[in-house]
Design a protein around this motif. Structure first.
Motif, PDB file in Angstrom:
ATOM      1  N   SER A  98       0.835  -1.202   0.000  1.00 31.17           N
ATOM      2  CA  SER A  98       0.000   0.000   0.000  1.00 31.17           C
ATOM      3  C   SER A  98       0.872   1.254   0.000  1.00 31.17           C
ATOM      4  O   SER A  98       0.607   2.207  -0.748  1.00 31.17           O
ATOM      5  CB  SER A  98      -0.913  -0.021   1.211  1.00 31.17           C
ATOM      6  OG  SER A  98      -1.672   1.158   1.274  1.00 31.17           O
ATOM      7  N   ILE A  99       1.892   1.260   0.799  1.00 31.09           N
ATOM      8  CA  ILE A  99       2.806   2.419   0.868  1.00 31.09           C
ATOM      9  C   ILE A  99       3.488   2.614  -0.485  1.00 31.09           C
ATOM     10  O   ILE A  99       3.576   3.732  -1.000  1.00 31.09           O
ATOM     11  CB  ILE A  99       3.838   2.236   1.993  1.00 31.09           C
ATOM     12  CG1 ILE A  99       3.136   2.360   3.357  1.00 31.09           C
ATOM     13  CG2 ILE A  99       4.962   3.255   1.877  1.00 31.09           C
ATOM     14  CD1 ILE A  99       4.008   2.001   4.535  1.00 31.09           C
ATOM     15  N   ARG A 100       3.970   1.529  -1.092  1.00 30.34           N
ATOM     16  CA  ARG A 100       4.644   1.631  -2.400  1.00 30.34           C
ATOM     17  C   ARG A 100       3.663   2.123  -3.458  1.00 30.34           C
ATOM     18  O   ARG A 100       4.014   2.944  -4.306  1.00 30.34           O
ATOM     19  CB  ARG A 100       5.216   0.278  -2.798  1.00 30.34           C
ATOM     20  CG  ARG A 100       6.480  -0.043  -2.046  1.00 30.34           C
ATOM     21  CD  ARG A 100       7.079  -1.345  -2.528  1.00 30.34           C
ATOM     22  NE  ARG A 100       8.252  -1.679  -1.740  1.00 30.34           N
ATOM     23  CZ  ARG A 100       8.737  -2.878  -1.604  1.00 30.34           C
ATOM     24  NH1 ARG A 100       8.162  -3.902  -2.202  1.00 30.34           N
ATOM     25  NH2 ARG A 100       9.814  -3.090  -0.869  1.00 30.34           N
ATOM     26  N   SER A 101       2.434   1.591  -3.405  1.00 29.77           N
ATOM     27  CA  SER A 101       1.418   2.008  -4.366  1.00 29.77           C
ATOM     28  C   SER A 101       1.106   3.491  -4.206  1.00 29.77           C
ATOM     29  O   SER A 101       1.040   4.238  -5.184  1.00 29.77           O
ATOM     30  CB  SER A 101       0.162   1.176  -4.183  1.00 29.77           C
ATOM     31  OG  SER A 101      -0.846   1.603  -5.049  1.00 29.77           O
ATOM     32  N   ASP A 102       0.937   3.920  -2.941  1.00 29.23           N
ATOM     33  CA  ASP A 102       0.680   5.344  -2.673  1.00 29.23           C
ATOM     34  C   ASP A 102       1.864   6.185  -3.110  1.00 29.23           C
ATOM     35  O   ASP A 102       1.686   7.264  -3.705  1.00 29.23           O
ATOM     36  CB  ASP A 102       0.392   5.578  -1.194  1.00 29.23           C
ATOM     37  CG  ASP A 102      -0.977   5.068  -0.758  1.00 29.23           C
ATOM     38  OD1 ASP A 102      -1.792   4.735  -1.651  1.00 29.23           O
ATOM     39  OD2 ASP A 102      -1.233   4.987   0.476  1.00 29.23           O
ATOM     40  N   ALA A 103       3.050   5.691  -2.829  1.00 30.22           N
ATOM     41  CA  ALA A 103       4.264   6.435  -3.233  1.00 30.22           C
ATOM     42  C   ALA A 103       4.346   6.510  -4.751  1.00 30.22           C
ATOM     43  O   ALA A 103       4.698   7.556  -5.321  1.00 30.22           O
ATOM     44  CB  ALA A 103       5.498   5.764  -2.657  1.00 30.22           C
ATOM     45  N   PHE A 104       4.024   5.420  -5.429  1.00 30.71           N
ATOM     46  CA  PHE A 104       4.058   5.404  -6.894  1.00 30.71           C
ATOM     47  C   PHE A 104       3.033   6.375  -7.454  1.00 30.71           C
ATOM     48  O   PHE A 104       3.310   7.154  -8.365  1.00 30.71           O
ATOM     49  CB  PHE A 104       3.813   3.974  -7.417  1.00 30.71           C
ATOM     50  CG  PHE A 104       3.837   3.873  -8.904  1.00 30.71           C
ATOM     51  CD1 PHE A 104       5.039   3.967  -9.607  1.00 30.71           C
ATOM     52  CD2 PHE A 104       2.644   3.712  -9.618  1.00 30.71           C
ATOM     53  CE1 PHE A 104       5.052   3.878 -10.980  1.00 30.71           C
ATOM     54  CE2 PHE A 104       2.665   3.632 -10.997  1.00 30.71           C
ATOM     55  CZ  PHE A 104       3.861   3.709 -11.684  1.00 30.71           C
ATOM     56  N   GLU A 109       1.711  11.558  -9.781  1.00 27.45           N
ATOM     57  CA  GLU A 109       1.012  12.840  -9.725  1.00 27.45           C
ATOM     58  C   GLU A 109       1.994  13.989  -9.702  1.00 27.45           C
ATOM     59  O   GLU A 109       1.782  15.032 -10.329  1.00 27.45           O
ATOM     60  CB  GLU A 109       0.095  12.885  -8.507  1.00 27.45           C
ATOM     61  CG  GLU A 109      -1.131  12.012  -8.602  1.00 27.45           C
ATOM     62  CD  GLU A 109      -1.943  11.998  -7.332  1.00 27.45           C
ATOM     63  OE1 GLU A 109      -1.625  12.744  -6.356  1.00 27.45           O
ATOM     64  OE2 GLU A 109      -2.919  11.197  -7.249  1.00 27.45           O
ATOM     65  N   LEU A 110       3.095  13.801  -8.978  1.00 27.25           N
ATOM     66  CA  LEU A 110       4.134  14.838  -8.906  1.00 27.25           C
ATOM     67  C   LEU A 110       4.749  15.072 -10.269  1.00 27.25           C
ATOM     68  O   LEU A 110       4.990  16.224 -10.672  1.00 27.25           O
ATOM     69  CB  LEU A 110       5.190  14.395  -7.882  1.00 27.25           C
ATOM     70  CG  LEU A 110       5.694  15.548  -7.018  1.00 27.25           C
ATOM     71  CD1 LEU A 110       4.790  15.640  -5.808  1.00 27.25           C
ATOM     72  CD2 LEU A 110       7.089  15.313  -6.639  1.00 27.25           C
ATOM     73  N   LYS A 111       5.008  13.995 -10.984  1.00 25.26           N
ATOM     74  CA  LYS A 111       5.595  14.111 -12.323  1.00 25.26           C
ATOM     75  C   LYS A 111       4.613  14.823 -13.243  1.00 25.26           C
ATOM     76  O   LYS A 111       5.029  15.654 -14.075  1.00 25.26           O
ATOM     77  CB  LYS A 111       5.939  12.731 -12.870  1.00 25.26           C
ATOM     78  CG  LYS A 111       7.176  12.141 -12.284  1.00 25.26           C
ATOM     79  CD  LYS A 111       7.481  10.808 -12.939  1.00 25.26           C
ATOM     80  CE  LYS A 111       8.630  10.130 -12.236  1.00 25.26           C
ATOM     81  NZ  LYS A 111       8.927   8.805 -12.788  1.00 25.26           N
ATOM     82  N   GLN A 112       3.335  14.542 -13.101  1.00 24.08           N
ATOM     83  CA  GLN A 112       2.332  15.191 -13.951  1.00 24.08           C
ATOM     84  C   GLN A 112       2.233  16.683 -13.602  1.00 24.08           C
ATOM     85  O   GLN A 112       2.061  17.530 -14.473  1.00 24.08           O
ATOM     86  CB  GLN A 112       0.959  14.540 -13.762  1.00 24.08           C
ATOM     87  CG  GLN A 112       0.811  13.220 -14.442  1.00 24.08           C
ATOM     88  CD  GLN A 112      -0.570  12.597 -14.163  1.00 24.08           C
ATOM     89  OE1 GLN A 112      -1.330  13.119 -13.361  1.00 24.08           O
ATOM     90  NE2 GLN A 112      -0.835  11.482 -14.821  1.00 24.08           N
ATOM     91  N   CYS A 113       2.369  16.977 -12.349  1.00 20.80           N
ATOM     92  CA  CYS A 113       2.312  18.375 -11.932  1.00 20.80           C
ATOM     93  C   CYS A 113       3.525  19.131 -12.424  1.00 20.80           C
ATOM     94  O   CYS A 113       3.451  20.301 -12.795  1.00 20.80           O
ATOM     95  CB  CYS A 113       2.220  18.487 -10.417  1.00 20.80           C
ATOM     96  SG  CYS A 113       0.596  18.103  -9.775  1.00 20.80           S
ATOM     97  N   LEU A 114       4.650  18.489 -12.421  1.00 16.92           N
ATOM     98  CA  LEU A 114       5.903  19.135 -12.831  1.00 16.92           C
ATOM     99  C   LEU A 114       6.011  19.187 -14.343  1.00 16.92           C
ATOM    100  O   LEU A 114       6.747  19.994 -14.880  1.00 16.92           O
ATOM    101  CB  LEU A 114       7.099  18.402 -12.238  1.00 16.92           C
ATOM    102  CG  LEU A 114       7.249  18.499 -10.715  1.00 16.92           C
ATOM    103  CD1 LEU A 114       8.432  17.674 -10.258  1.00 16.92           C
ATOM    104  CD2 LEU A 114       7.441  19.943 -10.276  1.00 16.92           C
ATOM    105  N   ALA A 115       5.333  18.354 -14.989  1.00 12.40           N
ATOM    106  CA  ALA A 115       5.438  18.315 -16.439  1.00 12.40           C
ATOM    107  C   ALA A 115       4.682  19.394 -17.126  1.00 12.40           C
ATOM    108  O   ALA A 115       4.002  20.221 -16.864  1.00 12.40           O
ATOM    109  CB  ALA A 115       4.959  16.989 -16.951  1.00 12.40           C
TER     110      ALA A 115
END
Length: 115
Positions: A98-104, A109-115
């Motif tokens: 769950s933690i890895r999935s949330d982190a992924f 989402e972070l990559k999409q925001c930065l892109a």
């Protein structure tokens, strides 16, 4: 006087024979009693040995039953502990997943925001 002396000797002889017969009879009775006592003592020893054997057998059976019960309790405890450890390991794996999935997802989402 002679007659009385003869009568007394005769009575004495008769009493002596009676005494000898009584002694012989007593010896026979004593031997019979000794035999009965010997048989009785032997019977008591045999009964005692039988009872001791029964007691020992009972104790061995009780010991075996107690060992079986203790073994069952130990196995049941082992299974419970194994199940608990397995449950903890599964919970850990689910949490990590769950933690890895949330982190992924967060990373995505972070990559999409930065892109």
């Amino acid at each position: 006087l002679e007659k009385k002396l003869d009568d007394t000797r005769s009575n004495l002889n008769h009493t002596s024979r009676s005494l000898e017969q009584a002694k012989a009879s007593m010896r026979k009775q004593t031997n019979v009693v000794k035999r009965y006592m010997t048989d009785f003592i032997h019977s008591m020893r045999m009964e005692k040995e039988g009872l001791m054997s029964d007691v020992q057998k009972g104790l061995l059976e009780e010991k075996a039953e107690t060992s079986r019960r203790l073994k069952g309790i130990a196995q049941e405890y082992g299974w419970k502990m194994e199940n608990k450890q397995m449950e903890q390991a599964m919970n850990y794996q689910m949490t990590i997943t769950s933690i890895r999935s949330d982190a992924f997802e967060t990373s995505k989402e972070l990559k999409q925001c930065l892109a």
